[in-house]
Every structure is written in C-alpha cells, then in structure tokens.
Design an enzyme around this catalytic site. Sequence first.
Site, PDB file in Angstrom:
ATOM      1  N   ASP A   1     -41.355  12.624  -1.926  1.00  0.00           N
ATOM      2  CA  ASP A   1     -40.291  11.778  -2.470  1.00  0.00           C
ATOM      3  C   ASP A   1     -39.143  12.633  -3.002  1.00  0.00           C
ATOM      4  O   ASP A   1     -37.969  12.269  -2.867  1.00  0.00           O
ATOM      5  CB  ASP A   1     -40.842  10.897  -3.593  1.00  0.00           C
ATOM      6  CG  ASP A   1     -41.777   9.817  -3.080  1.00  0.00           C
ATOM      7  OD1 ASP A   1     -41.809   9.593  -1.849  1.00  0.00           O
ATOM      8  OD2 ASP A   1     -42.477   9.197  -3.901  1.00  0.00           O
TER       9      ASP A   1
ATOM     10  N   TYR B   1     -37.063  13.811  -0.128  1.00  0.00           N
ATOM     11  CA  TYR B   1     -36.285  12.685   0.387  1.00  0.00           C
ATOM     12  C   TYR B   1     -35.075  12.429  -0.509  1.00  0.00           C
ATOM     13  O   TYR B   1     -33.948  12.250  -0.019  1.00  0.00           O
ATOM     14  CB  TYR B   1     -37.165  11.438   0.462  1.00  0.00           C
ATOM     15  CG  TYR B   1     -36.464  10.204   0.983  1.00  0.00           C
ATOM     16  CD1 TYR B   1     -36.488   9.876   2.333  1.00  0.00           C
ATOM     17  CD2 TYR B   1     -35.774   9.356   0.110  1.00  0.00           C
ATOM     18  CE1 TYR B   1     -35.846   8.741   2.814  1.00  0.00           C
ATOM     19  CE2 TYR B   1     -35.124   8.222   0.573  1.00  0.00           C
ATOM     20  CZ  TYR B   1     -35.169   7.919   1.923  1.00  0.00           C
ATOM     21  OH  TYR B   1     -34.516   6.798   2.389  1.00  0.00           O
TER      22      TYR B   1
ATOM     23  N   SER C   1     -42.491 -24.462   9.636  1.00  0.00           N
ATOM     24  CA  SER C   1     -43.722 -24.126   8.931  1.00  0.00           C
ATOM     25  C   SER C   1     -44.844 -23.918   9.940  1.00  0.00           C
ATOM     26  O   SER C   1     -44.733 -24.286  11.112  1.00  0.00           O
ATOM     27  CB  SER C   1     -44.108 -25.248   7.962  1.00  0.00           C
ATOM     28  OG  SER C   1     -43.102 -25.462   7.007  1.00  0.00           O
TER      29      SER C   1
ATOM     30  N   GLU D   1     -53.002 -12.232  13.199  1.00  0.00           N
ATOM     31  CA  GLU D   1     -52.401 -11.337  12.208  1.00  0.00           C
ATOM     32  C   GLU D   1     -52.558 -11.940  10.819  1.00  0.00           C
ATOM     33  O   GLU D   1     -52.621 -13.168  10.672  1.00  0.00           O
ATOM     34  CB  GLU D   1     -50.914 -11.110  12.508  1.00  0.00           C
ATOM     35  CG  GLU D   1     -50.075 -12.371  12.403  1.00  0.00           C
ATOM     36  CD  GLU D   1     -48.629 -12.150  12.829  1.00  0.00           C
ATOM     37  OE1 GLU D   1     -48.367 -11.164  13.534  1.00  0.00           O
ATOM     38  OE2 GLU D   1     -47.780 -12.973  12.460  1.00  0.00           O
TER      39      GLU D   1
ATOM     40  N   LYS E   1     -51.641 -13.541   7.384  1.00  0.00           N
ATOM     41  CA  LYS E   1     -50.502 -14.324   6.908  1.00  0.00           C
ATOM     42  C   LYS E   1     -50.122 -13.804   5.522  1.00  0.00           C
ATOM     43  O   LYS E   1     -50.770 -14.116   4.528  1.00  0.00           O
ATOM     44  CB  LYS E   1     -50.836 -15.808   6.840  1.00  0.00           C
ATOM     45  CG  LYS E   1     -49.640 -16.673   6.447  1.00  0.00           C
ATOM     46  CD  LYS E   1     -50.004 -18.140   6.396  1.00  0.00           C
ATOM     47  CE  LYS E   1     -48.774 -18.979   6.047  1.00  0.00           C
ATOM     48  NZ  LYS E   1     -48.208 -18.640   4.731  1.00  0.00           N
TER      49      LYS E   1
ATOM     50  N   ARG F   1     -35.686 -18.937   4.780  1.00  0.00           N
ATOM     51  CA  ARG F   1     -36.075 -20.093   5.582  1.00  0.00           C
ATOM     52  C   ARG F   1     -35.374 -21.363   5.105  1.00  0.00           C
ATOM     53  O   ARG F   1     -34.926 -22.180   5.905  1.00  0.00           O
ATOM     54  CB  ARG F   1     -37.592 -20.287   5.525  1.00  0.00           C
ATOM     55  CG  ARG F   1     -38.062 -21.506   6.296  1.00  0.00           C
ATOM     56  CD  ARG F   1     -39.564 -21.725   6.171  1.00  0.00           C
ATOM     57  NE  ARG F   1     -39.938 -22.959   6.833  1.00  0.00           N
ATOM     58  CZ  ARG F   1     -39.899 -24.158   6.264  1.00  0.00           C
ATOM     59  NH1 ARG F   1     -39.516 -24.280   5.007  1.00  0.00           N
ATOM     60  NH2 ARG F   1     -40.240 -25.241   6.932  1.00  0.00           N
TER      61      ARG F   1
ATOM     62  N   LYS G   1     -51.613 -16.979  17.207  1.00  0.00           N
ATOM     63  CA  LYS G   1     -50.495 -17.347  18.075  1.00  0.00           C
ATOM     64  C   LYS G   1     -50.907 -17.227  19.536  1.00  0.00           C
ATOM     65  O   LYS G   1     -51.671 -16.328  19.901  1.00  0.00           O
ATOM     66  CB  LYS G   1     -49.292 -16.426  17.837  1.00  0.00           C
ATOM     67  CG  LYS G   1     -48.740 -16.454  16.430  1.00  0.00           C
ATOM     68  CD  LYS G   1     -47.605 -15.454  16.283  1.00  0.00           C
ATOM     69  CE  LYS G   1     -47.061 -15.438  14.864  1.00  0.00           C
ATOM     70  NZ  LYS G   1     -45.992 -14.421  14.695  1.00  0.00           N
TER      71      LYS G   1
END
Length: 337
Positions: free
Chosen positions: A54, A57, A103, A141, A143, A164, A320
Amino acid sequence: MNWPSWPCSQLVPSVLIVGGQVKTEQEARIDELRKQIREHDRRYYNDAAPTISDREYDRLLDELKQLEAKNTHYITPDSPTQRVGGEPLDGFRKVEHAYPMLSIDNTYNREDLKKWIERCQEALGDPIDQDGTLPGGYLAEPKIDGVAINLRYEQGLLALATTRGDGSQGDDVTQNVRTIRSIPLRLQNSENTSIPEVVEIRGEIFMPNFEFERINESFSAAGQEGFANPRNATAGTLKLLDSETVAQRKLQFLAHGRGEVLGYESATQSEFLSALGSWGIPTNPLTKPCQGIHEIWELIQEFDTHRSNLTYGVDGVVIKVDPLDLQERLGTTSRFP
C-alpha cells in the site's frame, strides 16, 4: 566550436516524441504512472494478487498528483487522481435506463428450483429430462447483498453510473461511483476483445464486512448510531452528496450482467463476463457453470457452507441461463428476468 562532453548517463531528454506527438519528460512520466496505477488496481481488485505494498502504491499516486499539479493542462478525466469530485452535489438527477433493471425472482427450496427449470424448458420447447438439462447450461453465482448499479461506458470511458431505482429510472451517482477503485474510469484495451462503442455493465456495489465494522466503530466512538447492516451502509454512502466522504469508505464492485451494448457481441453470459475481465472490470471468481438440477443444488449447498468465509454479505445464489439467445427467448415477466 568545442562542445562540452557529458557522460551518457546524464543525457536525459526533456522532450520525447511519442507516436508523432511531442511530449515533455514529465508528461511521459505521467502517462507511465497512470498505466502503472491502473495495472496495480487491476491486480488488486480483479486478480486479488497485488504485487506492491500500500505504501508503494501511495507513493506512485502521490508522484502522479505532484506531476499533474505542475502540468494541469495534461490532467484527463480518467486519471487515477480524478476519482474524487469537486464541490458537493445539491442532489441526484433521475436517469432513464436504456434497458429496465428488473428484480430477480426467488425460490426457496429444491422443488421450486425444479419447477423454474421446467418452465424454462417448456418455454424453449425443449424436452424435459429427469435431470433438468438445458442446452448451453446455467451459471451460478453468489447473490451479493449490496446495491445494484448500472455502469455505462462510452468509447471506453465511464460516462454514467445509475442506481436501479424503480427499475425504469435511477439516480445518477456517477461522481460517487468514480471514487470506487475497483471500478476503472477507462476500460483496458484487450488483445482478444475490442472495447465496445457503448457497454452497460451491471453489478453490485457493496461494503466489505471489515469496512462496515470500522465505520460503525467510528460512529460509536463519536456517540452516533451506526448502520444496521452493510447493505444499508452501502446505500447510505452512495447517496452522500460529498464524494470525498464516499472515497473514505472502501466500497467495492463486482459485475454480473449487462444492459445496452453496441459494438460487441457474445454468445453466452460466461463469455461476456470473460470479456469484462479482459477490460479490467472485476467479476465474481465464485461464478461457476452448472448443468442440471442435481449439480445446481450441490453448488447451492456448497455456497451455503462457505458463505461465512466471505468478506461480504450474501443472501442467496443466482442461477442464470448461460446462452444469451435463450435468455432472449425466455424473455421476462413484468418484474423479473
């Protein structure tokens, strides 16, 4: 005339010719620093394999800030130094989504899952076998319990970020989203996949558990009430009008879908996710292909077993249909994909 001689190591050009364009040494260094910082961001957020500390960076970022302060004409909107905006906003404007953000329908047991698979196969006109096999398969995957976001890139540059909202329109939170380091301000060029003219990338912005605990501890120390959960903390942070405060909270992002796309085609959801990775967009490494109800259910149970080990909140598993043409054929209900 006798010219003085210098050791070769001291002959450092102050002007470079790059691609026919004259650049000063400082401008060339700015370009190099931006490239390095973007690469380190990708390694940290996409690959989870940082190669510098860090402190190192921060040293690169500080050098870039100092050079840009001396070369203000060379500051670009996609520079890593430009993540935090200027004056606080007065409010958030509403933006219409190019494609609705719907949704996700819910199921709670294996029987509901089986019925959903059967509905998919019936709609596609495919024979339903006992295992629920679908041509092209599925993707599973976690949620993430976060805030859904739509990132719109135009010519590779982050142009708009919207929540959304009600599914048809959401709030423009671009200034706040720019502070999230896992979201690139410019898509990376890829040897195998060209950057689209327009691509909308959908995913979840979330607050890691450790950051949620840190923020609530700071609230408690100040005698203030903290957030109820990481999702509320994420939503509250994104609605702050001062992006400097947003930048101090370590929000993160993982992509899982698409909205409007112009100038790029993919056959499957998994292919699109692979393209996102090549452009520098982080996706969830726990996303897995699966085929049939038995394999899907095993993955769900596996996720449930390991969810406590994750650094973010999860409230289920998303299944999906992988082929995008089958997704189009299946269509949507009034609310759900």
